[in-house]
Design a protein around this motif. Structure first.
Motif, PDB file in Angstrom:
ATOM      1  N   ARG A  41       0.856  -1.190   0.000  1.00  0.00           N
ATOM      2  CA  ARG A  41       0.000   0.000   0.000  1.00  0.00           C
ATOM      3  C   ARG A  41       0.894   1.242   0.000  1.00  0.00           C
ATOM      4  O   ARG A  41       1.598   1.499   0.973  1.00  0.00           O
ATOM      5  CB  ARG A  41      -0.921   0.019   1.221  1.00  0.00           C
ATOM      6  CG  ARG A  41      -1.863  -1.185   1.292  1.00  0.00           C
ATOM      7  CD  ARG A  41      -2.764  -1.089   2.508  1.00  0.00           C
ATOM      8  NE  ARG A  41      -3.656  -2.237   2.607  1.00  0.00           N
ATOM      9  CZ  ARG A  41      -3.371  -3.348   3.262  1.00  0.00           C
ATOM     10  NH1 ARG A  41      -2.207  -3.451   3.888  1.00  0.00           N
ATOM     11  NH2 ARG A  41      -4.233  -4.346   3.309  1.00  0.00           N
ATOM     12  N   SER A  42       0.833   2.007  -1.071  1.00  0.00           N
ATOM     13  CA  SER A  42       1.755   3.131  -1.228  1.00  0.00           C
ATOM     14  C   SER A  42       1.638   4.146  -0.104  1.00  0.00           C
ATOM     15  O   SER A  42       2.641   4.714   0.337  1.00  0.00           O
ATOM     16  CB  SER A  42       1.527   3.819  -2.575  1.00  0.00           C
ATOM     17  OG  SER A  42       0.184   4.290  -2.686  1.00  0.00           O
ATOM     18  N   ARG A  43       0.435   4.369   0.411  1.00  0.00           N
ATOM     19  CA  ARG A  43       0.277   5.378   1.464  1.00  0.00           C
ATOM     20  C   ARG A  43       0.897   4.927   2.789  1.00  0.00           C
ATOM     21  O   ARG A  43       1.121   5.743   3.677  1.00  0.00           O
ATOM     22  CB  ARG A  43      -1.201   5.713   1.671  1.00  0.00           C
ATOM     23  CG  ARG A  43      -2.033   4.587   2.292  1.00  0.00           C
ATOM     24  CD  ARG A  43      -3.495   4.982   2.388  1.00  0.00           C
ATOM     25  NE  ARG A  43      -4.309   3.946   2.984  1.00  0.00           N
ATOM     26  CZ  ARG A  43      -4.519   3.820   4.285  1.00  0.00           C
ATOM     27  NH1 ARG A  43      -3.952   4.671   5.130  1.00  0.00           N
ATOM     28  NH2 ARG A  43      -5.282   2.845   4.754  1.00  0.00           N
ATOM     29  N   GLN A  44       1.162   3.625   2.919  1.00  0.00           N
ATOM     30  CA  GLN A  44       1.755   3.134   4.158  1.00  0.00           C
ATOM     31  C   GLN A  44       3.272   3.039   4.088  1.00  0.00           C
ATOM     32  O   GLN A  44       3.908   2.686   5.097  1.00  0.00           O
ATOM     33  CB  GLN A  44       1.172   1.761   4.510  1.00  0.00           C
ATOM     34  CG  GLN A  44      -0.285   1.806   4.922  1.00  0.00           C
ATOM     35  CD  GLN A  44      -0.808   0.477   5.419  1.00  0.00           C
ATOM     36  OE1 GLN A  44      -0.056  -0.473   5.603  1.00  0.00           O
ATOM     37  NE2 GLN A  44      -2.103   0.394   5.638  1.00  0.00           N
ATOM     38  N   LEU A  45       3.871   3.362   2.938  1.00  0.00           N
ATOM     39  CA  LEU A  45       5.320   3.281   2.827  1.00  0.00           C
ATOM     40  C   LEU A  45       5.970   4.200   3.856  1.00  0.00           C
ATOM     41  O   LEU A  45       5.670   5.386   3.933  1.00  0.00           O
ATOM     42  CB  LEU A  45       5.773   3.666   1.421  1.00  0.00           C
ATOM     43  CG  LEU A  45       7.270   3.536   1.139  1.00  0.00           C
ATOM     44  CD1 LEU A  45       7.734   2.097   1.325  1.00  0.00           C
ATOM     45  CD2 LEU A  45       7.596   4.016  -0.269  1.00  0.00           C
TER      46      LEU A  45
END
Length: 457
Positions: A41-45
């Protein structure tokens, strides 16, 4: 022979939350192997669930002075804050701010790594050990990544649905499995009641989120013991620090109870912090199990405390009658028109209580039982015998060097695990101070680093 990656090797890190991000950063700081950091999930990187799903009202539970991501630079986060005028070492900053700090640090390291650290988005479904050496990482899109070793940085598994609740039997929208979902207060009115299953930090987050979203009804938080987190207290006398462990873990449980009776649970817990991992490592499984049964609930609420301003908000909600905590056991949940009748039995009583809930939110907190996980990667690794649950089902079984232990008790040299999923072997590995040290230690081993210190940031 212990596997140690050389500077030309390739390490795949599965999970780009706090643990995986720190490992990647430290590998680069130590001049270690090439690394690929994969997050689905890109927002959790760099942020993980803890810092990406947070509302601005959610604060860190630790003062900024102890939240540096780098063990060799304890003031790193404080300097970052002060440069931006967002606080000092005594500040309890928003979790979203800490997430921005981690992402900025990761981006800077990627830029300076000259291609040695790469980021990838996608879901890892398999990790296969290659007969000739190394690993093959399978992605959900069918692609594969070849590497010399892999590290599981999976964070926490999502909470299990309590067995008394059957979501598919309840009206749509009445059960929420995600306590940090932004819509947990939508469609509710001032005459509604929300039941939070759990009374720990997750329940506090959910209650604050409901309040921030304007929910004006009642919030009932229920758990077996009804214990809620305590607040950080300024100016309290320092706890007595033990020079070395005194007896086995069973003796420590007795010691905690005695100290709690004399000086309070806060002092009893604080004085054991420097030796907790040592005590846990030395204890046999039956003693660890007794600790979990008898001391864990009290340990958790006194070990993981609330920022004073958060505690003030919680107290205000309790005083106003909006929020209440209760000790009890859920018996059943049945449909009642468009709502849910939740039957629960107060602790120490025989007669059950029925609470009509407009929404039930699972706040039982993260779990670690691999055998109950639906994650494709975990199921694949267990089926292949590459990993196994630790004896208490707290996470992945690992040795003292964070190497995964397989079904037959064999240590796998090419697969490591860090972060909360290693709590079975370390117990205290959920907070920033513990994870930053664990990721630092593993990065040094994988980099064959024999010196102290790292490249500055």
């Amino acid at each position: 022979m212990t596997f140690i990656a050389g500077p030309e090797d390739h390490v795949v890190i599965v999970g780009g939350g706090f643990s995986g991000t720190l490992l990647a950063i430290n590998l680069m700081r130590h001049g270690g192997p090439r690394a690929t950091l994969i997050e689905r999930r890109s927002r959790q990187l760099a942020r993980g669930v803890a810092y990406s799903a947070a509302h601005p009202s959610h604060l860190l539970n630790v003062r900024a002075g102890n939240m540096s991501a780098l063990p060799d630079d304890p003031d790193h986060f404080v300097r970052w804050l002060e440069t931006r005028g967002e606080g000092d070492r005594k500040t309890f900053v928003p979790r979203t701010t800490y997430g921005a700090y981690l992402r900025e640090m990761l981006d800077a390291v990627v830029t300076r790594s000259e291609g040695r650290l790469s980021l990838a988005q996608g879901e890892v479904c398999s990790i296969d050990l290659v007969a000739r050496g190394g690993v093959s990482v399978g992605m959900a899109d069918g692609s594969r990544i070849a590497a010399d070793s892999a590290v599981l940085a999976l964070g926490n598994l999502p909470p299990h649905t309590p067995p008394e609740l059957i979501p598919e039997d309840l009206p749509p929208g009445r059960y929420s499995a995600d306590p940090w979902a932004s819509d947990i207060g939508e469609g509710l009115g001032p005459d509604d009641t929300v039941v939070l299953v759990g009374t720990g930090l997750t329940a506090i987050d959910a209650a604050l989120l409901l309040d921030a979203r304007g929910f004006a009804g009642q919030i009932l938080a229920v758990s077996r013991r009804g214990l809620s987190p305590r607040r950080h207290v300024d100016g309290a006398p320092p706890a007595r620090v033990l020079d070395k462990p005194q007896g086995d873990l069973s003796a420590i449980v007795r010691h905690i109870r005695a100290r709690a009776g004399a000086d309070g649970w806060r002092a009893a817990v604080d004085e054991l912090r420097p030796v907790t991992q040592m005590l846990w490592a030395a204890a046999p499984t039956p003693q660890r199990a007794r600790f979990l049964r008898h001391a864990r609930p009290y340990w958790d609420v006194h070990r993981h405390r609330l920022a004073p301003t958060v505690a003030d908000r919680v107290d205000a909600l309790v005083t106003s009658g909006t929020l209440s905590f209760a000790a009890g056991k859920i018996v059943s949940a049945t449909t009642a028109g468009g709502a849910v009748d939740l039957t629960w039995r107060p602790r120490g009583e025989d007669a059950p209580i029925v609470t009509r809930a407009a929404r039930i939110v699972n706040c039982t907190g993260p779990q670690g039982d691999l055998l109950r996980s639906d994650e494709p990667l975990i199921r694949h690794l267990i089926a292949d015998g590459v990993i196994r649950p630790d004896p208490l089902r707290l996470g992945v079984d690992v040795d003292s060097q964070s190497r995964a232990i397989g079904r037959n008790g064999v240590v796998e040299q090419r697969l490591h695990c860090i972060g909360p999923m290693t709590r079975g072997g370390l117990w205290e590995v959920v907070a920033v101070p513990d994870i930053r040290q664990q990721s630092w230690d593993l990065a040094r081993r994988l980099s064959n680093a024999q010196w102290v210190g790292g490249e500055g940031l």
